[in-house]
Design an enzyme around this catalytic site. Sequence first.
Site, mmCIF file in Angstrom:
data_model
loop_
_atom_site.group_PDB
_atom_site.id
_atom_site.type_symbol
_atom_site.label_atom_id
_atom_site.label_comp_id
_atom_site.label_asym_id
_atom_site.label_seq_id
_atom_site.Cartn_x
_atom_site.Cartn_y
_atom_site.Cartn_z
ATOM 1 N N LYS A 160 14.563 9.570 -2.063
ATOM 2 C CA LYS A 160 14.811 9.279 -3.813
ATOM 3 C C LYS A 160 13.245 9.159 -4.159
ATOM 4 O O LYS A 160 12.488 8.653 -3.390
ATOM 5 C CB LYS A 160 15.672 8.038 -3.816
ATOM 6 N N ARG A 224 30.301 -1.019 -5.755
ATOM 7 C CA ARG A 224 30.298 0.163 -6.383
ATOM 8 C C ARG A 224 30.751 1.244 -5.196
ATOM 9 O O ARG A 224 29.732 1.330 -4.275
ATOM 10 C CB ARG A 224 28.926 0.474 -7.196
ATOM 11 N N ASP A 272 20.709 -4.323 -5.082
ATOM 12 C CA ASP A 272 21.527 -3.714 -4.464
ATOM 13 C C ASP A 272 21.813 -3.973 -3.103
ATOM 14 O O ASP A 272 20.749 -4.009 -2.166
ATOM 15 C CB ASP A 272 21.229 -2.279 -4.687
#
Length: 316
Positions: A160, A224, A272
């Site tokens: 990423k 999520r 996260d």
Amino acid sequence: MLKVAIQMDPIEDVNVSSDTTFLMALTGQARGHKLWVYDFRTLALDEGRLYCRARPVTVKKAQGDHVTFGDEVKLDLENDIDVVLMRQDPPFDMAYVTATYLLERIHPKTLVVNDPAEVRSAPEKLVATLWPQLQPPTLVSIDPVALMDFHKRHGDVVLKPLHGAAGSGVVRLKADDPNLEALIEIHASASRDPLVIQKFIPAVSAGDKRILIVDGEPVGAINRIPAKDQVRSNLRVGGTAAPVELTPRDLEICGTIGGYLKERGLIFVGIDVIGDYMTEINVTSPTGAQQLLDFSGIDATAAMWEVIEKKRQASH
């Protein structure tokens, strides 16, 4: 009553059922605070004083009729305003960084949330590497040799962009995937920024937990869940929010980093967590507060305002 200027993307365009900044405004208004909104591109440093063009607003939770504007005014952010909420979305580019330099001129006389100097010093994927014991194996580099060596050593990985947001540019590369070199070249043609490569965490199929931390203390979490066969769980790219409880490992992670966040004025933070690993610390404009309120009745924005109000009282 506090006078609050919110630096944000256009409030006309927000989803009032899911946007955390809108909930901050709604909660602040309910607590009696007066609100203005402005675009960071209207910031102007004029002979050492920082101004912006802002509009006073009143808000209500009625999509399409959720904001009423007053006439635009020129605000002296050091002398007219008590609090600035810095809430525009990334990219964390030089325009974003420059806004932190400008807001640093008024903080802490005007309380900026989060502290702009500390936001600038805490790129979200990079600051998490201060605690390697909490992370999966992680490498930050633009060097193709280092990136390809990491892939060879760890096999199944996630790649990423360092300063990406909302799941943009995130790809999974299995051990036998031949595309890493080409992906590095594509990225390098558009950016000089490093890439992040992490060992893939299979537990992501069960969800990527967003834990909201206010002034160093965890207030709650949402899960999520990625769409089928997807690695990205961000709500903006098709992830689904679900209720979740904090585990002992979650509390251990929060306890390890909480003092650091509090000391540096990072009042409203989202981290996260996938499985047992922390992957990011979000300090720019973390989201998830509306979903947390819907699932649990916990209002992280109310906790934020309590901290802000105490800090302003203590400074007077």
